[in-house]
Design a protein around this motif. Structure first.
Motif, short mmCIF file in Angstrom:
data_model
loop_
_atom_site.label_atom_id
_atom_site.label_comp_id
_atom_site.label_asym_id
_atom_site.label_seq_id
_atom_site.Cartn_x
_atom_site.Cartn_y
_atom_site.Cartn_z
N ASP A 163 27.11 -53.10 -34.00
CA ASP A 163 25.79 -52.89 -34.58
C ASP A 163 25.87 -52.03 -35.85
O ASP A 163 24.85 -51.66 -36.42
N GLU A 194 29.25 -59.60 -30.13
CA GLU A 194 28.10 -59.02 -30.82
C GLU A 194 27.45 -57.96 -29.94
O GLU A 194 27.41 -58.10 -28.72
N HIS A 195 26.95 -56.91 -30.56
CA HIS A 195 26.25 -55.80 -29.89
C HIS A 195 27.12 -55.12 -28.85
O HIS A 195 26.63 -54.71 -27.80
N ARG A 209 24.22 -56.34 -39.38
CA ARG A 209 24.99 -56.17 -38.15
C ARG A 209 26.34 -56.85 -38.37
O ARG A 209 26.46 -57.79 -39.13
N SER A 268 30.86 -49.70 -32.95
CA SER A 268 29.85 -50.63 -32.48
C SER A 268 29.70 -51.75 -33.50
O SER A 268 29.66 -51.50 -34.71
#
Length: 122
Positions: A43, A15-16, A69, A41
């Protein structure tokens, strides 16, 4: 739904995270600038850059709705077709029981970036 061939490149993402710059496999023009690399990404963005010749500003495309996300998962990418009609096909499949797959296709000749909806596994 996109099924990655055995020739597809694969990257694991949390994640992220971003992939870092990866080669598109060809140059393409989008909104008057030329690009040859991309970065995805979790994101919710794909960013295009030109590494071989500096000068083109990066271009960012939102892949999912602003509040959404993508979780971590496996990103695969490969070039399909023959010049001058090649396509870069990028697929991000989230980990977990509610996994979704998002597909992005970049067209060499036109510079069009198609973003397929996130499809939840059943």
């Amino acid at each position: 739904m996109f099924e990655a061939d055995f020739t597809a490149n694969s990257v694991l993402q949390g994640e992220h995270e971003t992939t870092g710059l990866l080669p598109v496999g060809f140059e393409f023009e989008r909104q008057g600038a030329t690009y040859d690399h991309f970065d995805v990404s979790t994101d919710g963005f794909i960013t295009f850059a030109r590494v071989s010749h500096r000068g083109s500003p990066p271009a960012r495309v939102r892949l999912v709705e602003e509040a959404t996300r993508l979780g971590g998962g496996r990103l695969t990418y490969e070039v399909q077709g023959m010049a001058p009609r090649r396509c870069l096909v990028v697929s991000l499949t989230e980990d977990g029981p509610l996994a979704a797959t998002l597909r992005v296709t970049v067209h060499e000749r036109t510079g069009i970036v198609d973003v397929g909806p996130a499809v939840r596994a059943s």
